[in-house]
Enzyme design. Sequence first.
Site, PDB file in Angstrom:
ATOM      1  N   CYS A 106       0.849  -1.197   0.000  1.00  0.00           N
ATOM      2  CA  CYS A 106       0.000   0.000   0.000  1.00  0.00           C
ATOM      3  C   CYS A 106       0.879   1.238   0.000  1.00  0.00           C
ATOM      4  CB  CYS A 106      -0.882  -0.003   1.246  1.00  0.00           C
ATOM      5  SG  CYS A 106      -1.919   1.454   1.355  1.00  0.00           S
ATOM      6  N   CYS A 112      -1.403   5.974   6.676  1.00  0.00           N
ATOM      7  CA  CYS A 112      -2.731   5.504   7.108  1.00  0.00           C
ATOM      8  C   CYS A 112      -2.611   4.748   8.432  1.00  0.00           C
ATOM      9  CB  CYS A 112      -3.286   4.578   6.029  1.00  0.00           C
ATOM     10  SG  CYS A 112      -4.803   3.737   6.505  1.00  0.00           S
ATOM     11  N   CYS A 115      -2.966  -0.152   8.914  1.00  0.00           N
ATOM     12  CA  CYS A 115      -2.043  -1.298   8.977  1.00  0.00           C
ATOM     13  C   CYS A 115      -0.747  -0.889   9.668  1.00  0.00           C
ATOM     14  CB  CYS A 115      -1.670  -1.771   7.565  1.00  0.00           C
ATOM     15  SG  CYS A 115      -3.014  -2.523   6.672  1.00  0.00           S
ATOM     16  N   CYS A 201      -7.847   0.087  -0.798  1.00  0.00           N
ATOM     17  CA  CYS A 201      -7.267  -0.492   0.413  1.00  0.00           C
ATOM     18  C   CYS A 201      -6.931  -1.952   0.119  1.00  0.00           C
ATOM     19  CB  CYS A 201      -8.280  -0.380   1.553  1.00  0.00           C
ATOM     20  SG  CYS A 201      -7.745  -1.250   3.020  1.00  0.00           S
ATOM     21  N   GLN A 277     -18.282 -10.901  11.730  1.00  0.00           N
ATOM     22  CA  GLN A 277     -16.833 -10.974  11.533  1.00  0.00           C
ATOM     23  C   GLN A 277     -16.497 -10.518  10.113  1.00  0.00           C
ATOM     24  OE1 GLN A 277     -15.236 -11.630  14.180  1.00  0.00           O
ATOM     25  NE2 GLN A 277     -16.533 -12.916  15.461  1.00  0.00           N
ATOM     26  N   GLU A 337     -28.224 -12.511  23.204  1.00  0.00           N
ATOM     27  CA  GLU A 337     -27.725 -11.355  22.454  1.00  0.00           C
ATOM     28  C   GLU A 337     -28.547 -10.124  22.836  1.00  0.00           C
ATOM     29  OE1 GLU A 337     -25.217 -10.492  20.086  1.00  0.00           O
ATOM     30  OE2 GLU A 337     -26.333  -8.615  20.177  1.00  0.00           O
ATOM     31  N   ASP A 384     -18.111 -14.402  23.698  1.00  0.00           N
ATOM     32  CA  ASP A 384     -17.474 -13.639  22.614  1.00  0.00           C
ATOM     33  C   ASP A 384     -17.894 -12.178  22.757  1.00  0.00           C
ATOM     34  OD1 ASP A 384     -16.248 -12.755  20.330  1.00  0.00           O
ATOM     35  OD2 ASP A 384     -17.573 -13.789  18.933  1.00  0.00           O
ATOM     36  N   CYS A 411     -11.626 -10.424  20.909  1.00  0.00           N
ATOM     37  CA  CYS A 411     -10.889  -9.572  19.968  1.00  0.00           C
ATOM     38  C   CYS A 411      -9.964  -8.629  20.728  1.00  0.00           C
ATOM     39  CB  CYS A 411     -11.853  -8.795  19.074  1.00  0.00           C
ATOM     40  SG  CYS A 411     -13.070  -7.861  19.993  1.00  0.00           S
ATOM     41  N   GLU A 450      -7.087 -12.154  17.499  1.00  0.00           N
ATOM     42  CA  GLU A 450      -8.227 -12.733  18.214  1.00  0.00           C
ATOM     43  C   GLU A 450      -7.645 -13.854  19.075  1.00  0.00           C
ATOM     44  OE1 GLU A 450     -11.108 -11.339  16.895  1.00  0.00           O
ATOM     45  OE2 GLU A 450     -12.684 -12.489  17.894  1.00  0.00           O
TER      46      GLU A 450
HETATM   47  C1  SAM Z   1     -17.792  -9.595  19.215  1.00  0.00           C
HETATM   48  S1  SAM Z   1     -19.482  -9.686  18.799  1.00  0.00           S
HETATM   49  C2  SAM Z   1     -19.666 -11.429  18.600  1.00  0.00           C
HETATM   50  C3  SAM Z   1     -20.886 -11.907  17.874  1.00  0.00           C
HETATM   51  C4  SAM Z   1     -20.871 -13.360  17.386  1.00  0.00           C
HETATM   52  N1  SAM Z   1     -20.331 -14.268  18.375  1.00  0.00           N
HETATM   53  C5  SAM Z   1     -20.117 -13.471  16.072  1.00  0.00           C
HETATM   54  O1  SAM Z   1     -18.965 -13.928  16.087  1.00  0.00           O
HETATM   55  O2  SAM Z   1     -20.682 -13.093  15.039  1.00  0.00           O
HETATM   56  C6  SAM Z   1     -20.234  -9.305  20.302  1.00  0.00           C
HETATM   57  C7  SAM Z   1     -21.731  -9.352  20.312  1.00  0.00           C
HETATM   58  O3  SAM Z   1     -22.159  -9.122  21.658  1.00  0.00           O
HETATM   59  C8  SAM Z   1     -23.335  -8.327  21.639  1.00  0.00           C
HETATM   60  N2  SAM Z   1     -23.394  -7.701  22.975  1.00  0.00           N
HETATM   61  C9  SAM Z   1     -22.752  -6.591  23.406  1.00  0.00           C
HETATM   62  N3  SAM Z   1     -23.007  -6.378  24.711  1.00  0.00           N
HETATM   63  C10 SAM Z   1     -23.824  -7.382  25.116  1.00  0.00           C
HETATM   64  C11 SAM Z   1     -24.426  -7.707  26.361  1.00  0.00           C
HETATM   65  N4  SAM Z   1     -24.245  -6.959  27.443  1.00  0.00           N
HETATM   66  N5  SAM Z   1     -25.192  -8.808  26.413  1.00  0.00           N
HETATM   67  C12 SAM Z   1     -25.397  -9.596  25.317  1.00  0.00           C
HETATM   68  N6  SAM Z   1     -24.847  -9.324  24.103  1.00  0.00           N
HETATM   69  C13 SAM Z   1     -24.069  -8.240  24.009  1.00  0.00           C
HETATM   70  C14 SAM Z   1     -23.131  -7.388  20.464  1.00  0.00           C
HETATM   71  O4  SAM Z   1     -24.372  -6.907  20.001  1.00  0.00           O
HETATM   72  C15 SAM Z   1     -22.419  -8.307  19.456  1.00  0.00           C
HETATM   73  O5  SAM Z   1     -23.351  -8.951  18.628  1.00  0.00           O
END
Ligand code: SAM
Length: 459
Positions: A106, A112, A115, A201, A277, A337, A384, A411, A450
């Site tokens: 790039c 930028c 990266c 990009c 993702q 969620e 997650d 992450c 991750e």
């Molecule tokens: C890093 S993402 C992971 C989503 C899924 N595991 C994926 O890989 O596609 C985190 C998720 O947690 C949700 N989230 C954030 N705070 C939360 C909470 N307090 N309780 C439940 N879900 C939550 C977000 O809306 C988001 O969809």
Amino acid sequence: MQVRESLGLPVNFKTSEDGNSFVVDQQPSTEFRHTELSIVRLSSTGDGIGVDKLEDGTTEIVVVPYSIPGDLVRAKIYKKLEYYSLADFEEVISGGQARDDSLIRCKYFTKCAGCQLQMLPYEKQLLHKREVIVRAYKYFCNVSDGVIPEIGDTIGSPLEYGYRTKLTPHFDVPRNGHLPAVTPIGFTQKGRSFVIDIEECPIGTPAINAEYKKERLRVRDTIGTYKRGATLLLRESMEIDETTKETKKAVCTDSKDIVTEYVNSYRLMYPAGDFFQCNSSILPRVTEYVNTQIKLPLSSNESSTVPAPKYLVDAYCGSGLFSITCNDSVEEVIGVEISPKSVSFATSNAQDNNIANAHFVLGDAAVIFEKISTPPKETSMILDPPRKGCDSTFLNQLLDYLPRRIVYVSCNVHTQARDLAYILSDRRGLKYRVNSIRGFDFFPQTHHVESIAVLTLED
Ligand SMILES: C[S@@+](CC[C@H](N)C(=O)[O-])C[C@H]1O[C@@H](n2cnc3c(N)ncnc32)[C@H](O)[C@@H]1O
């Protein structure tokens, strides 16, 4: 901290609650000074850390982006903080052993902020990301020796460039209405808050870059209609012709558009503006890995026949990525969620994929335990969370519930390390054994990694 330790300087750093930054008592001061210095470390943010030897015999630690250990660089210091200074990268005087500038794809690399590592061969990027996890656990997870296992090798992304299925370039419009001859549309300059004009990009997919060209023209043609700046959304969607089975990549630019993604044989749909993702190429590897961890027998004893837990709770489930791809390992999946749209897509994604054993609950992960009736001894849990990790309300309820297995996907390895310390240091969590921790490289060429940690509650 390591550099300061090696120089005999104090290391009593305080960190912010999210584990992402150091808390400094002293206000930063502005200092402009050109210097030449040797880089001795690569930080978790992918910036070089150098030691500047001053004329008065003292040493100063300076963070220089786009540099790696072994480099001798020219840099311009612009801010002095309590423990280190920040500098702009100017040029490499002599490159470190690992540097290979022919790999840089790039022309905006070194300007930028996106990266950090394009000059580093990919296998070395993966080794660096493993080291980031090692250091995160060393400094943010203060538990007894031997509790944290040796960190595994980082699993690479099949695509090292052209992998990002989502880009969000932006542009600013001056408040005084005086438009520049050409409005920069692109990404933020490293260390600054303004946007630099970037036409393409190379970590974005070819389809995303093609659409980005069109979007840039559209914005330029209509710039007079914008009262303020904006962020563009570009999200790749896979379309398959049901009759011919031919695939076509489309790009969504409206946050309400519905994106389609295939992970192995599963079809997942979600609104373009919601979380999903952004590196499709690595998803088969990650989801298969998580599924394997859920299936592992419960005892560390190799000859153990104690089967893996029957139930899976996928906290923070988004539109169902792990709930759906791991459903065949258990009898029942419950996804939790906080976003109503994501829950509704998770539910329809399960139906579309003929998955009858998964259902989804709308709510805050911190208060879901009262809704979960599966026996903890027979339940695995996927965590997650967003970058800030799990909060203490959630972790305390988890410690009251005690799921038999935890697969923590993160992450932000610093908040993950902090959360594991919380679980492992609490008397209720003493029986958890950490089976494994390893990184997955969702974002080659950048500092991000991750991290997946697996814990099992021993008898
Ligand atoms: C890093 S993402 C992971 C989503 C899924 N595991 C994926 O890989 O596609 C985190 C998720 O947690 C949700 N989230 C954030 N705070 C939360 C909470 N307090 N309780 C439940 N879900 C939550 C977000 O809306 C988001 O969809």
